[in-house]
Design a protein around this motif. Sequence first.
Motif, mmCIF file in Angstrom:
data_model
loop_
_atom_site.group_PDB
_atom_site.id
_atom_site.type_symbol
_atom_site.label_atom_id
_atom_site.label_comp_id
_atom_site.label_asym_id
_atom_site.label_seq_id
_atom_site.Cartn_x
_atom_site.Cartn_y
_atom_site.Cartn_z
ATOM 1 N N GLY A 247 43.315 30.215 32.540
ATOM 2 C CA GLY A 247 42.243 29.292 32.153
ATOM 3 C C GLY A 247 40.939 29.587 32.856
ATOM 4 N N ALA A 248 40.361 30.779 32.603
ATOM 5 C CA ALA A 248 39.086 31.150 33.226
ATOM 6 C C ALA A 248 38.239 31.934 32.251
ATOM 7 C CB ALA A 248 39.334 31.969 34.490
ATOM 8 N N GLN A 249 36.931 31.764 32.353
ATOM 9 C CA GLN A 249 35.958 32.554 31.604
ATOM 10 C C GLN A 249 34.914 33.101 32.583
ATOM 11 O OE1 GLN A 249 34.672 29.628 28.611
ATOM 12 N NE2 GLN A 249 35.615 30.932 27.047
ATOM 13 N N PHE A 250 34.195 34.125 32.160
ATOM 14 C CA PHE A 250 33.173 34.735 32.997
ATOM 15 C C PHE A 250 31.799 34.361 32.465
ATOM 16 C CE2 PHE A 250 36.808 37.142 34.235
ATOM 17 C CZ PHE A 250 36.554 37.567 35.533
ATOM 18 N N SER A 251 30.889 34.007 33.374
ATOM 19 C CA SER A 251 29.547 33.620 32.964
ATOM 20 C C SER A 251 28.805 34.820 32.394
ATOM 21 C CB SER A 251 28.776 33.048 34.176
ATOM 22 O OG SER A 251 28.627 34.038 35.178
ATOM 23 N N SER A 252 27.827 34.548 31.526
ATOM 24 C CA SER A 252 27.074 35.611 30.874
ATOM 25 C C SER A 252 25.900 36.108 31.720
ATOM 26 C CB SER A 252 26.551 35.117 29.517
ATOM 27 O OG SER A 252 25.740 33.954 29.705
ATOM 28 N N ASP A 253 25.697 35.523 32.889
ATOM 29 C CA ASP A 253 24.580 35.984 33.725
ATOM 30 C C ASP A 253 24.966 37.277 34.442
ATOM 31 O OD1 ASP A 253 26.415 35.103 35.529
ATOM 32 O OD2 ASP A 253 25.239 33.415 36.274
ATOM 33 N N THR A 257 30.142 35.220 37.347
ATOM 34 C CA THR A 257 31.035 34.392 38.145
ATOM 35 C C THR A 257 32.157 33.834 37.284
ATOM 36 O OG1 THR A 257 29.603 32.486 37.747
ATOM 37 C CG2 THR A 257 29.217 33.752 39.761
ATOM 38 N N VAL A 258 33.252 33.494 37.926
ATOM 39 C CA VAL A 258 34.417 32.940 37.221
ATOM 40 C C VAL A 258 34.194 31.450 36.990
ATOM 41 C CG1 VAL A 258 36.896 32.553 37.316
ATOM 42 C CG2 VAL A 258 35.920 34.678 38.220
ATOM 43 N N VAL A 259 34.385 31.012 35.768
ATOM 44 C CA VAL A 259 34.273 29.603 35.409
ATOM 45 C C VAL A 259 35.645 29.142 34.937
ATOM 46 C CG1 VAL A 259 33.108 27.897 33.954
ATOM 47 C CG2 VAL A 259 31.871 29.926 34.733
ATOM 48 N N TRP A 260 36.270 28.235 35.695
ATOM 49 C CA TRP A 260 37.612 27.786 35.337
ATOM 50 C C TRP A 260 37.554 26.778 34.194
ATOM 51 C CZ3 TRP A 260 41.508 30.505 37.123
ATOM 52 C CH2 TRP A 260 41.337 31.239 38.304
ATOM 53 N N GLU A 274 33.704 36.911 27.474
ATOM 54 C CA GLU A 274 34.798 37.514 28.237
ATOM 55 C C GLU A 274 35.562 36.409 28.941
ATOM 56 O OE1 GLU A 274 33.416 40.531 30.858
ATOM 57 O OE2 GLU A 274 32.830 41.898 29.249
ATOM 58 N N CYS A 275 36.889 36.534 28.859
ATOM 59 C CA CYS A 275 37.769 35.533 29.457
ATOM 60 C C CYS A 275 38.558 36.162 30.597
ATOM 61 C CB CYS A 275 38.716 34.945 28.405
ATOM 62 S SG CYS A 275 37.840 34.110 27.057
ATOM 63 N N GLY A 276 39.169 35.269 31.400
ATOM 64 C CA GLY A 276 39.904 35.737 32.556
ATOM 65 C C GLY A 276 41.363 35.951 32.260
ATOM 66 N N ASP A 280 48.399 42.415 37.690
ATOM 67 C CA ASP A 280 48.813 42.894 39.025
ATOM 68 C C ASP A 280 48.402 41.915 40.125
ATOM 69 O OD1 ASP A 280 49.816 45.194 37.824
ATOM 70 O OD2 ASP A 280 47.903 46.267 38.044
ATOM 71 N N GLY A 281 48.384 40.611 39.781
ATOM 72 C CA GLY A 281 48.038 39.611 40.785
ATOM 73 C C GLY A 281 46.562 39.449 41.011
ATOM 74 N N ASN A 282 45.692 40.117 40.232
ATOM 75 C CA ASN A 282 44.248 40.005 40.372
ATOM 76 C C ASN A 282 43.648 39.369 39.127
ATOM 77 O OD1 ASN A 282 44.326 41.406 42.884
ATOM 78 N ND2 ASN A 282 44.377 43.362 41.768
ATOM 79 N N ILE A 283 42.472 38.769 39.284
ATOM 80 C CA ILE A 283 41.765 38.159 38.160
ATOM 81 C C ILE A 283 40.785 39.195 37.610
ATOM 82 C CG2 ILE A 283 40.223 36.297 37.449
ATOM 83 C CD1 ILE A 283 41.344 34.613 39.717
ATOM 84 N N GLU A 284 40.933 39.514 36.335
ATOM 85 C CA GLU A 284 40.082 40.498 35.684
ATOM 86 C C GLU A 284 39.507 39.898 34.409
ATOM 87 O OE1 GLU A 284 42.343 44.020 35.045
ATOM 88 O OE2 GLU A 284 42.792 44.328 37.184
ATOM 89 N N SER A 285 38.499 40.555 33.866
ATOM 90 C CA SER A 285 37.837 40.059 32.650
ATOM 91 C C SER A 285 38.233 40.940 31.450
ATOM 92 C CB SER A 285 36.321 40.063 32.833
ATOM 93 O OG SER A 285 35.851 41.396 33.020
ATOM 94 N N SER A 286 38.236 40.296 30.314
ATOM 95 C CA SER A 286 38.539 41.014 29.068
ATOM 96 C C SER A 286 37.950 40.228 27.904
ATOM 97 C CB SER A 286 40.045 41.191 28.903
ATOM 98 O OG SER A 286 40.338 41.876 27.691
ATOM 99 N N LYS A 287 37.738 40.909 26.782
ATOM 100 C CA LYS A 287 37.230 40.218 25.592
ATOM 101 C C LYS A 287 38.217 39.142 25.161
ATOM 102 C CE LYS A 287 33.558 42.794 25.131
ATOM 103 N NZ LYS A 287 32.184 42.244 25.325
ATOM 104 N N CYS A 288 37.690 37.975 24.879
ATOM 105 C CA CYS A 288 38.563 36.848 24.543
ATOM 106 C C CYS A 288 39.322 37.066 23.237
ATOM 107 C CB CYS A 288 37.747 35.563 24.450
ATOM 108 S SG CYS A 288 36.922 35.100 25.993
ATOM 109 N N VAL A 289 38.858 37.988 22.383
ATOM 110 C CA VAL A 289 39.511 38.205 21.084
ATOM 111 C C VAL A 289 40.736 39.093 21.214
ATOM 112 C CG1 VAL A 289 37.398 37.803 19.800
ATOM 113 C CG2 VAL A 289 37.952 40.119 20.611
#
Length: 316
Positions: A247-253, A257-260, A274-276, A280-289
Motif C-alpha cells: 500500500g504505497a505510491q511514489f510522489s511525482s516530484d 518520496t513514498v506515500v503510504w 508509480e506504485c510501491g 527481496d525485503g526492500n521497497i521499490e517502485s514500479s508502474k502501477c499497471v
Amino acid sequence: MAQSVVYADLKFAMAPPLTSPTCHAAPDEDDSPYENMPPAPVPVAPSPGRRPRHWRVAVRLLAASLLLLVATVVALGTCYWQVTHSLQDASREHAAERGRLSQEVRAREQSLEQMRLELAWAMAELQRAWREGNSSRQELGNLNVKLGHTRQELAVLQEEMQEVQGELRASKSTVSSLRACVNTDCCPSGWVLYRGKCLFISMSRKTWWESRHDCRMKSAQLLVQGNWPTWTLPQFLVMSDEAYWIGAQFSSDSKRTVVWQDSKQFYPPNHSTECGMSADGNIESSKCVRKYQWICEQPPMLSSPSKTSLSFLDKD
C-alpha cells in the motif's frame, strides 16, 4: 790628717727570671742604692802619691751602676723576648681562631644555601600541589555535573523500565490468547499472524489498483509500514523471488518520496503513476499497471487485554 769614712749600703735589683711573662717597673725610691748615704764632707786634698779613699768608692759605685745597667738591659731583653713570644702565640691563636671562624662562616653559608634550595623546592611543591588541588576541584565539579546528568538519565531509564515491565506484565496475560490465535480464528482462514497483523499473500497477479480493490473486498488494505520501526516482512517472503504490491505510491516530484495508502494523499490511476512493491525485503517502485502478487493486512480479532499489548508486540 784624719779622713772621713763614707759607708754606703748598696742594694742591687735582681733581674726578673727568664720565665716570667711580665716586666717589672722601675725600682721604687725606697729601694734606691743610695738611700743611706749621707752628704759627703768636703774632701781633703790627698797627700801626694796616694789615691783618696772616696775615689775607690766612686769606682765601686760606677761598677755597681754598670752591673745594674747590664742587669736592666738583660731584664729588658728577656721581657722583650717574652712579649714577642706572647705576641707570636697570640697571633697564631688569632690566625687559628680566624680560620675556625672562617670555616664556621662557610659552613653556615652552605647551610643557608641548602636551606634556600630546600625552601625553593618546598615552594615549588606547594605551588604544584595548589595547582593539582585546583585541577582536582575542577574535575570534581565536572564529575558532579556528569553525576547529576547520569542520575537524570538513570531516572528516565527507570521510568522507561517500569513502563516496559508494565507492558511485559500486560503481555503475559495475552500469551495464551496469542498462541490460541495462531491455531483458531484470530485471523481469517489462510491468513498469517505476523508482528501484530494478519497478512494475506495472494497467489495470482493483478495491477496495483486491482490488488487494492481485492484487499478492500476482504475488509482489509494493502500492507503498509504503519508503526513498524523498519520495513520488515516474514523471512519466507524475503527469500522468495516474487515481488508483491504493497500500500504505497511514489510522489511525482523530484524527491520521489513514498506515500503510504493510509495517508490522505492518493494519486488517481494513470499510466505514469508509480506504485510501491516489496522485492527481496526492500521497497521499490514500479508502474502501477504492471501485474504482481500482493499482500493484504487487517488487525487480528483479539480480546481487550490482547489489544492493549498489541502495540508492544509490534515492536518486536
